[in-house]
Each structure stands twice: as C-alpha cells, then as structure tokens.
Design an enzyme around this catalytic site. Structure first.
Site, PDB file in Angstrom:
ATOM      1  N   GLY A 171     -26.364  21.259 -82.703  1.00  0.00           N
ATOM      2  CA  GLY A 171     -26.547  20.993 -80.781  1.00  0.00           C
ATOM      3  C   GLY A 171     -25.580  19.398 -80.753  1.00  0.00           C
ATOM      4  O   GLY A 171     -24.451  19.885 -82.078  1.00  0.00           O
TER       5      GLY A 171
ATOM      6  N   ALA B  24     -24.964  16.379 -80.692  1.00  0.00           N
ATOM      7  CA  ALA B  24     -25.853  15.244 -81.762  1.00  0.00           C
ATOM      8  C   ALA B  24     -25.218  16.088 -83.178  1.00  0.00           C
ATOM      9  O   ALA B  24     -24.167  14.820 -84.217  1.00  0.00           O
ATOM     10  CB  ALA B  24     -26.894  14.905 -81.620  1.00  0.00           C
TER      11      ALA B  24
ATOM     12  N   LYS C 252     -33.512  26.615 -85.823  1.00  0.00           N
ATOM     13  CA  LYS C 252     -34.374  27.084 -86.801  1.00  0.00           C
ATOM     14  C   LYS C 252     -33.669  28.702 -85.522  1.00  0.00           C
ATOM     15  O   LYS C 252     -34.368  29.365 -85.848  1.00  0.00           O
ATOM     16  CB  LYS C 252     -34.992  26.557 -86.527  1.00  0.00           C
TER      17      LYS C 252
ATOM     18  N   GLN D  91     -24.033  21.662 -67.650  1.00  0.00           N
ATOM     19  CA  GLN D  91     -23.784  22.224 -66.859  1.00  0.00           C
ATOM     20  C   GLN D  91     -22.549  20.958 -66.061  1.00  0.00           C
ATOM     21  O   GLN D  91     -21.368  21.279 -66.466  1.00  0.00           O
ATOM     22  CB  GLN D  91     -23.746  22.989 -65.605  1.00  0.00           C
TER      23      GLN D  91
ATOM     24  N   GLU E  97     -22.700  13.192 -59.729  1.00  0.00           N
ATOM     25  CA  GLU E  97     -23.879  13.365 -59.352  1.00  0.00           C
ATOM     26  C   GLU E  97     -25.415  12.530 -59.580  1.00  0.00           C
ATOM     27  O   GLU E  97     -24.114  11.379 -58.937  1.00  0.00           O
ATOM     28  CB  GLU E  97     -24.219  14.080 -61.105  1.00  0.00           C
TER      29      GLU E  97
ATOM     30  N   ASP F 241     -39.950  19.122 -82.267  1.00  0.00           N
ATOM     31  CA  ASP F 241     -40.564  19.098 -83.342  1.00  0.00           C
ATOM     32  C   ASP F 241     -40.098  17.978 -83.935  1.00  0.00           C
ATOM     33  O   ASP F 241     -40.388  17.261 -84.886  1.00  0.00           O
ATOM     34  CB  ASP F 241     -39.761  20.447 -83.709  1.00  0.00           C
TER      35      ASP F 241
ATOM     36  N   HIS G 296     -35.479  17.657 -63.912  1.00  0.00           N
ATOM     37  CA  HIS G 296     -34.346  17.913 -62.756  1.00  0.00           C
ATOM     38  C   HIS G 296     -34.802  18.706 -61.302  1.00  0.00           C
ATOM     39  O   HIS G 296     -35.839  19.735 -60.919  1.00  0.00           O
ATOM     40  CB  HIS G 296     -33.940  19.333 -63.327  1.00  0.00           C
TER      41      HIS G 296
ATOM     42  N   ARG H 126     -32.314  11.058 -60.134  1.00  0.00           N
ATOM     43  CA  ARG H 126     -33.302  12.584 -60.440  1.00  0.00           C
ATOM     44  C   ARG H 126     -34.665  11.644 -59.629  1.00  0.00           C
ATOM     45  O   ARG H 126     -35.063  12.671 -59.286  1.00  0.00           O
ATOM     46  CB  ARG H 126     -32.916  12.451 -61.492  1.00  0.00           C
TER      47      ARG H 126
ATOM     48  N   HIS I 205     -36.944  18.657 -67.971  1.00  0.00           N
ATOM     49  CA  HIS I 205     -34.881  18.930 -68.158  1.00  0.00           C
ATOM     50  C   HIS I 205     -35.015  17.920 -69.456  1.00  0.00           C
ATOM     51  O   HIS I 205     -34.509  18.721 -70.454  1.00  0.00           O
ATOM     52  CB  HIS I 205     -34.545  18.256 -66.523  1.00  0.00           C
TER      53      HIS I 205
ATOM     54  N   GLU J 125     -30.698  14.120 -77.712  1.00  0.00           N
ATOM     55  CA  GLU J 125     -31.981  13.773 -76.788  1.00  0.00           C
ATOM     56  C   GLU J 125     -33.816  13.923 -77.783  1.00  0.00           C
ATOM     57  O   GLU J 125     -34.841  13.402 -77.094  1.00  0.00           O
ATOM     58  CB  GLU J 125     -32.358  15.417 -75.940  1.00  0.00           C
TER      59      GLU J 125
ATOM     60  N   ARG K 244     -33.313   8.785 -66.442  1.00  0.00           N
ATOM     61  CA  ARG K 244     -31.584   8.716 -67.296  1.00  0.00           C
ATOM     62  C   ARG K 244     -30.332   9.373 -66.365  1.00  0.00           C
ATOM     63  O   ARG K 244     -31.562   9.786 -64.987  1.00  0.00           O
ATOM     64  CB  ARG K 244     -31.801  10.078 -68.400  1.00  0.00           C
TER      65      ARG K 244
HETATM   66  P1  FAD Z   1     -29.540  20.269 -79.025  1.00  0.00           P
HETATM   67  O1  FAD Z   1     -28.733  20.468 -78.262  1.00  0.00           O
HETATM   68  O2  FAD Z   1     -31.334  20.785 -78.542  1.00  0.00           O
HETATM   69  O3  FAD Z   1     -29.730  21.132 -80.454  1.00  0.00           O
HETATM   70  C1  FAD Z   1     -31.074  21.352 -81.180  1.00  0.00           C
HETATM   71  C2  FAD Z   1     -30.721  21.684 -82.214  1.00  0.00           C
HETATM   72  O4  FAD Z   1     -32.126  21.788 -83.244  1.00  0.00           O
HETATM   73  C3  FAD Z   1     -30.477  22.549 -82.055  1.00  0.00           C
HETATM   74  O5  FAD Z   1     -30.154  23.358 -83.012  1.00  0.00           O
HETATM   75  C4  FAD Z   1     -32.234  23.662 -82.279  1.00  0.00           C
HETATM   76  O6  FAD Z   1     -31.924  25.146 -83.225  1.00  0.00           O
HETATM   77  C5  FAD Z   1     -32.358  22.635 -84.133  1.00  0.00           C
HETATM   78  N1  FAD Z   1     -34.041  22.312 -84.180  1.00  0.00           N
HETATM   79  C6  FAD Z   1     -34.803  21.812 -83.488  1.00  0.00           C
HETATM   80  N2  FAD Z   1     -35.739  22.075 -83.938  1.00  0.00           N
HETATM   81  C7  FAD Z   1     -35.730  22.247 -85.108  1.00  0.00           C
HETATM   82  C8  FAD Z   1     -36.837  22.263 -86.259  1.00  0.00           C
HETATM   83  N3  FAD Z   1     -37.838  22.087 -86.301  1.00  0.00           N
HETATM   84  N4  FAD Z   1     -36.291  23.163 -87.142  1.00  0.00           N
HETATM   85  C9  FAD Z   1     -34.627  23.550 -87.893  1.00  0.00           C
HETATM   86  N5  FAD Z   1     -33.958  23.021 -86.193  1.00  0.00           N
HETATM   87  C10 FAD Z   1     -34.453  22.410 -85.280  1.00  0.00           C
HETATM   88  N6  FAD Z   1     -26.839  15.934 -70.514  1.00  0.00           N
HETATM   89  C11 FAD Z   1     -25.492  15.936 -69.525  1.00  0.00           C
HETATM   90  O7  FAD Z   1     -25.333  14.932 -70.312  1.00  0.00           O
HETATM   91  N7  FAD Z   1     -24.955  16.930 -68.701  1.00  0.00           N
HETATM   92  C12 FAD Z   1     -25.252  18.058 -68.413  1.00  0.00           C
HETATM   93  O8  FAD Z   1     -24.308  17.998 -67.384  1.00  0.00           O
HETATM   94  C13 FAD Z   1     -25.967  18.385 -68.943  1.00  0.00           C
HETATM   95  N8  FAD Z   1     -26.734  19.294 -68.070  1.00  0.00           N
HETATM   96  C14 FAD Z   1     -27.904  19.581 -68.775  1.00  0.00           C
HETATM   97  C15 FAD Z   1     -28.367  21.531 -68.897  1.00  0.00           C
HETATM   98  C16 FAD Z   1     -29.395  21.875 -69.029  1.00  0.00           C
HETATM   99  C17 FAD Z   1     -29.965  23.407 -68.911  1.00  0.00           C
HETATM  100  C18 FAD Z   1     -30.060  20.990 -69.923  1.00  0.00           C
HETATM  101  C19 FAD Z   1     -31.310  21.821 -70.325  1.00  0.00           C
HETATM  102  C20 FAD Z   1     -29.626  20.211 -70.218  1.00  0.00           C
HETATM  103  C21 FAD Z   1     -28.580  18.966 -69.807  1.00  0.00           C
HETATM  104  N9  FAD Z   1     -27.732  18.094 -70.235  1.00  0.00           N
HETATM  105  C22 FAD Z   1     -26.887  17.210 -70.327  1.00  0.00           C
HETATM  106  C23 FAD Z   1     -28.998  17.464 -71.578  1.00  0.00           C
HETATM  107  C24 FAD Z   1     -28.437  17.968 -72.460  1.00  0.00           C
HETATM  108  O9  FAD Z   1     -27.464  19.108 -72.504  1.00  0.00           O
HETATM  109  C25 FAD Z   1     -28.683  17.712 -73.773  1.00  0.00           C
HETATM  110  O10 FAD Z   1     -29.798  16.519 -73.630  1.00  0.00           O
HETATM  111  C26 FAD Z   1     -28.176  17.342 -75.106  1.00  0.00           C
HETATM  112  O11 FAD Z   1     -27.105  18.770 -74.903  1.00  0.00           O
HETATM  113  C27 FAD Z   1     -28.556  17.606 -76.287  1.00  0.00           C
HETATM  114  O12 FAD Z   1     -28.114  17.747 -77.567  1.00  0.00           O
HETATM  115  P2  FAD Z   1     -28.677  17.486 -78.826  1.00  0.00           P
HETATM  116  O13 FAD Z   1     -27.906  17.727 -79.832  1.00  0.00           O
HETATM  117  O14 FAD Z   1     -29.873  16.043 -79.129  1.00  0.00           O
HETATM  118  O15 FAD Z   1     -29.708  18.737 -79.044  1.00  0.00           O
HETATM  119  C1  SIN Z   2     -26.502  18.789 -63.864  1.00  0.00           C
HETATM  120  O1  SIN Z   2     -25.262  19.703 -64.642  1.00  0.00           O
HETATM  121  O2  SIN Z   2     -27.078  18.613 -62.806  1.00  0.00           O
HETATM  122  C2  SIN Z   2     -27.445  17.934 -65.276  1.00  0.00           C
HETATM  123  C3  SIN Z   2     -26.882  17.569 -65.776  1.00  0.00           C
HETATM  124  C4  SIN Z   2     -28.142  16.255 -66.738  1.00  0.00           C
HETATM  125  O3  SIN Z   2     -28.386  16.377 -66.979  1.00  0.00           O
HETATM  126  O4  SIN Z   2     -27.303  15.532 -67.253  1.00  0.00           O
END
Ligand code: FAD
Ligand code: SIN
Length: 533
Positions: A12, A14, A36, A48, A116, A223, A244, A292, A353, A377, A388
């Site tokens: 993702g 990060a 994974k 979004q 927001e 995980d 959410h 929220r 959420h 996250e 948050r």
């Molecule tokens: P992720 O993007 O979830 O990536 C996690 C990765 O870890 C994936 O590749 C997964 O396969 C991998 N993984 C997990 N476990 C394992 C394992 N055991 N072995 C191997 N790989 C593994 N935030 C905002 O700031 N603005 C927004 O507008 C917003 N909108 C959102 C809307 C939705 C519908 C959702 C669900 C979240 C939203 N968020 C938003 C929150 C934000 O999207 C997430 O917090 C952020 O994208 C998390 O990024 P990340 O890189 O930490 O994890």
């Molecule tokens: C949303 O678009 O409402 C989600 C934004 C967020 O989770 O930060």
C-alpha cells in the site's frame, strides 16, 4: 531462503513509498516487497476523500490543521508528532506528484480542495472520488520503473523471526528483541519459506475484517499487529476503532461495504433519519461535519431509537453535474443498485473503517523490536490519539515512510552477524479437513466484535466478548497446532488476536474518549494515558 537488506511487508502507500525511497538511495541493493494478494489489493486503493494537506497558505495554515487534528484526537494525540506530520506533509505530497499522481485542479491551476468532518478549512486534495486508486497506480508505476525493487505477490508473511526462533526465551521483559526477517507462506507452492533481512518494515494496513461490516477489503486482517504481539513487541491504543459514519447500506451484506465519502457531506450532503429529520443539529453544532466519532455515534443512536438498520444521506439538492464531477464512482455505484441520487436518498450506516492504534513506534517509525519498523495503518505513531481526523492517514503514511527511510539509511548495520535461522517446523501437521470450522469461527468472531465491541460499549458486553474470544482462541490454536497452515487459518488466528487486543484495551480504559464510548464511564478520566499491551 532469500536474503535482503531491505524487506518491506505490504504494497500500500506506506510500503511502496518507503520502498521507492530506499531503492533510490541504494541503487545497488535490492528492496524486496512482499504482499499477500495482488499488488494493488490494499486499503490504499479504496481511499476516496483524499489527502488532508495545507497548501493554500492564504486561507489555511499549519496551525489550523494541527488544531483540528488535536481536537479530533480528543486529548490523546502526541502534539510533536501532529506538528511533524502536518508540517512535513506538503513535501511528501509534492514527491508523490513527482512520481506521477494526479490530483484534481481548478481552471486556474490551483488544486481543488474538499472538506470533511472536523476540518475547519477546505484542504483535502483528491482525485475525484477515487484518490487512493490514483495514488496506488502512481506508486506501482514508479516501482515498476525502479529496477532494484522486487514485488513478490501472493506471499503471506506468517511471523517475524526473533531470538525466540533461535531457541531463546523471549518475553515482554526481554530488553533487546531483534528481528532477523520473516517466515512466509508461499501461496503458489503452499510451502513455508524464510526470508532473512537486515531491516524489515511492516506496512500491513488495517484490521476492519474483525467486524461484520467494514469499508476495508479482505486483506485487512491485522496481520502485522498480531505478528508483533506474538513476538512480544509493543501494541498501543487498539480500542480506538474508527467507524465510518456513511458506508452504503445493502441489506444482508457482510464483509466489505462500499464507502460514501465524507466529502459528500463536505459538499453539502445531509443526514436524515427515517422521519426525514436532519438530526445532526441535535447532536453537535458542527452538524453533519462534526468529527467522525460524534457523527457515527449519532447515527447509531438514531438507528437504535427508530429501530432501523440505516439512516439516509440526502443529496437530492445537488446539481447532478456537480455531483458526478466530484463523485463519479459513487454516482455509478448507486445507480447500479437502483439509486438515482437526484431522486433518491442514499441508505447509509456506520461500518468499521480505521484502526487508530497499532504497533507502537517512535517518531522515526521504530517499533520496540530492533531492526523492525512499522508504518501506515498498522502503526501507532501518536498522530491520531483517540480519533483520527479525516484524510490524515494517507498523509501520515507518506510522512512516516520518509522518516523510516531516513532512519534506516543511518542505522543499517552492514556488518551484522548472520544468524543460523532454522527452517519452519511443520512436523506432525496435516491438511485441515473441514474449512467450515475456520469460516464459521470467523463469522462468530465478527458477530461478537460487532455486537459487543462496536460504537457503544459497556463492561458487561466487554466481559462477554472476552469469554467468547477465549473459546475461539482455544479452538483455533488446536486447529493451528494440528493442521498445515492456510491463509484462512492464519488470518483467523491474527483476527482473534486483534479482537483480543481491542477488547483488552477497551476494558482497561475506564472512561469515554474519542472513539471509545463506554456507557459505564460516560466522562473523560483526568488520567490521560495510552494503553500499551
Ligand atoms: P494498505 O494500503 O492496506 O496495504 C497493506 C498491505 O499489506 C497490502 O499490500 C496487504 O496485502 C499487505 N499485507 C497485509 N498482511 C500481510 C501479510 N501477512 N503478508 C503479506 N502482505 C500482507 N485515508 C485517508 O487519508 N484519506 C481517505 O480518503 C481515505 N479513504 C479511505 C476509504 C476507504 C474505503 C478505506 C478502507 C480507507 C480509507 N482511508 C483514507 C484510510 C487509508 O486508505 C488507509 O489507512 C491507508 O491506505 C493504509 O495504507 P497502508 O499502506 O498502511 O496499508
Ligand atoms: C472518506 O473519504 O470519507 C474517508 C476518508 C478517510 O478515511 O480519511
């Protein structure tokens, strides 16, 4: 066995941001990214609303963004971290734009800004209503061009390797736990392999799947948090699960629910109850744009009061052109299930959420385990406190990915002694005979968490939840010890651990603060504390 200097778990925002930075800094070294599922199947892809960032210094300021974040966090944010994220954010967003991400612009070339809940200004840059999709696309494109990054897909990380695997007793009191790499389940071969790494970054995302309905995709099973907890690392503030307020309500749906971004309310969408009343003004002066936790609780209370499974989001007063320009994806999704937003209100209900707590890290993303970083996250940096602020998490992930990279480049120990890591011990285990045992336990877990550890909690509910989790844990451990591992079993085990950490944190917190609301303790305690497990 593979060996690498830089191991990244998660593709993702990060994980990929960090991987790109490290790979550019060390072009002669390989950066290994494990994921994974498919590379883009992440929470990131579904984001979004957008990224909260101060870039219009005439109408906005760092101070205002800091203040909004602190207010939303309800007294529990680490102010130093809030300042870091808000002030370093604009540079990180600029880098992402240089890597190719595109955000919507006005005719004069300025970025279009959304608003927001909890924000005092319009400051959210976005790509229509699919901001996360665009960011993930840009990052994966940049990674594709960076030849020294290898992404291994369908590779499930089972556990991080520490002294425990070398035969030493490791407890929470062990002073210097070290990470040497990970054991992974290769989903192509179904074999467990080991990957040895000088440094490992966990970027495994959220845990929404611990609840019955969530905006998170199926990969969000906590995980990373569960692995660190098993390895005796520190986990913090897990009780702060953000629901959410406005996931699309579809009768009977379990699992991932479609999100209706808060930006719709930022543009004027109004929440109404079953009687058509715009009820938010009874709950908070900021009405539909209160933080929220407040909106989700208000909706929960209206649903309980009126005996309904959802409330309504009214967008009938929008011009169709304006709505479809900013929210084309939502427009199409609604249309596909027979809702024309110009004529019909959208049924919405809260859904799990975001996890505000997670792996405890310092201001450089270092976990309590040496050579193990966490970012995004799955981590708990202190930015979010008890709740948050909307659209602060993509920003946090970028800022902390950069800080992990700065730290790792200074600290990587090229002369580290190589340990003899044993192979995974799979002796005495057979294929699980009945998958139904796993799927049924998962349903039970999600039911328990949703019924007893949701938006409103109390001590009796938490005690009930803990008892039921104990039983699920016992049964699942038996399965785990007796059968060969499968992703379903590993995820169930991790989700039970996450559920346990949420309940445990909630039971410790004898107050109501931010996202944690316990009717037995409706007020805030004078003791302002993070709960570290
Ligand atoms: P992720 O993007 O979830 O990536 C996690 C990765 O870890 C994936 O590749 C997964 O396969 C991998 N993984 C997990 N476990 C394992 C394992 N055991 N072995 C191997 N790989 C593994 N935030 C905002 O700031 N603005 C927004 O507008 C917003 N909108 C959102 C809307 C939705 C519908 C959702 C669900 C979240 C939203 N968020 C938003 C929150 C934000 O999207 C997430 O917090 C952020 O994208 C998390 O990024 P990340 O890189 O930490 O994890
Ligand atoms: C949303 O678009 O409402 C989600 C934004 C967020 O989770 O930060």
């Amino acid at each position: 066995m593979q060996k690498t200097d830089f191991l990244v778990i998660g593709s993702g925002i990060a994980g990929l941001t960090y991987a790109l930075k490290v790979a550019q800094e060390f072009p002669a070294k390989k950066v290994l990214v494990l994921t994974k599922a498919k590379a883009d199947e992440t929470n990131t892809k579904y984001a979004q609303g957008g990224v909260a960032v101060v870039n219009d210094l005439e109408n906005d300021s760092f101070e205002k963004h800091i203040e909004d974040t602190l207010i939303a966090g309800d007294g529990l944010c680490n102010k130093q971290v809030v300042e870091i994220v808000v002030k370093e954010g604009p540079d990180r967003v600029r880098e992402l734009i240089e890597w190719g991400a595109q955000f919507d612009k006005e005719k004069d070339g300025d970025y279009k800004l959304g608003k927001e809940g909890g924000h005092s200004e319009f400051r959210i840059i976005h790509h229509k209503d699919i901001t996360g999709w665009e960011m993930e696309r840009a990052l994966l494109d940049a990674v594709e061009k960076q030849k020294n990054i290898e992404i291994i897909k369908h590779c499930f990380v089972v556990d991080i390797i520490t002294q425990h695997h070398l035969g030493y007793l490791v407890t929470k009191a062990t002073p210097d736990i070290e990470c040497y790499g990970v054991y992974v389940l290769n989903l192509q071969t179904n074999k467990i392999e080991k990957i040895v790494a000088k440094t490992t970054l966990l970027a495994t995302g959220g845990n929404g799947q611990v609840y019955r309905t969530t905006t998170n995709p199926s990969i969000a099973t906590g995980d990373g948090v569960a692995m660190v907890y098993r390895a005796k690392g520190r986990i913090e503030n897990m009780e702060f699960i953000q629901f959410h307020p406005t996931a699309l309500y579809e009768a009977g749906l379990r699992g991932q629910a479609f999100l209706i971004t808060e930006a719709v309310r930022g543009d004027g969408g109004i929440l109404r109850n079953k009687d058509g009343e715009a009820f938010m003004e009874r709950y908070d002066a900021r009405k539909d744009l209160a933080p929220r936790d407040i909106v989700a609780r208000a909706i929960d209370s209206e649903m309980k009061r009126t005996g309904t499974e959802h409330v309504w989001l009214d967008c009938r007063h929008f011009s169709k052109e304006k709505f479809t320009e900013h929210f084309p994806n939502i427009y199409q999704k609604c249309l596909s299930i027979g809702i024309d937003i110009a004529k019909n209100m959208i049924p919405v209900a809260p859904a799990a959420h975001y996890s505000c707590g997670g792996i405890k890290v310092d201001e450089w993303g270092r976990s309590s385990i040496r050579n193990l970083y966490a970012c995004g996250e799955c981590s708990s940096t202190g930015l979010h406190g008890a709740n948050r602020l909307a659209s602060n998490s993509l920003l946090e992930a970028m800022v902390f990915a950069h800080r992990c990279y700065l730290d790792v480049k200074e600290r990587i120990n090229n002369n580290a002694e190589e340990k003899a890591i044993p192979d995974w011990d799979a002796k005495g285990t057979t294929e699980p005979k009945e998958m139904i045992l796993i799927t049924q336990s998962l349903k039970e877990l999600q039911q328990v968490m949703s019924d007893y550890v949701g938006i409103v909690r109390n001590d009796v509910r938490l005690q009930r939840a803990m008892k039921r989790l104990d039983l699920l844990w016992e049964e699942t451990e038996k399965l785990y010890e007796g059968s060969s591992v499968s992703p379903q079993l590993l995820e169930l085990r991790n989700l039970i651990t996450v559920g346990y950490l949420i309940v445990k944190g909630a039971a410790f917190r004898k107050e109501s603060r931010g996202l944690h609301y316990n009717t037995d303790y409706p007020g805030k305690s004078d003791l302002v504390q993070n709960i570290v497990l």
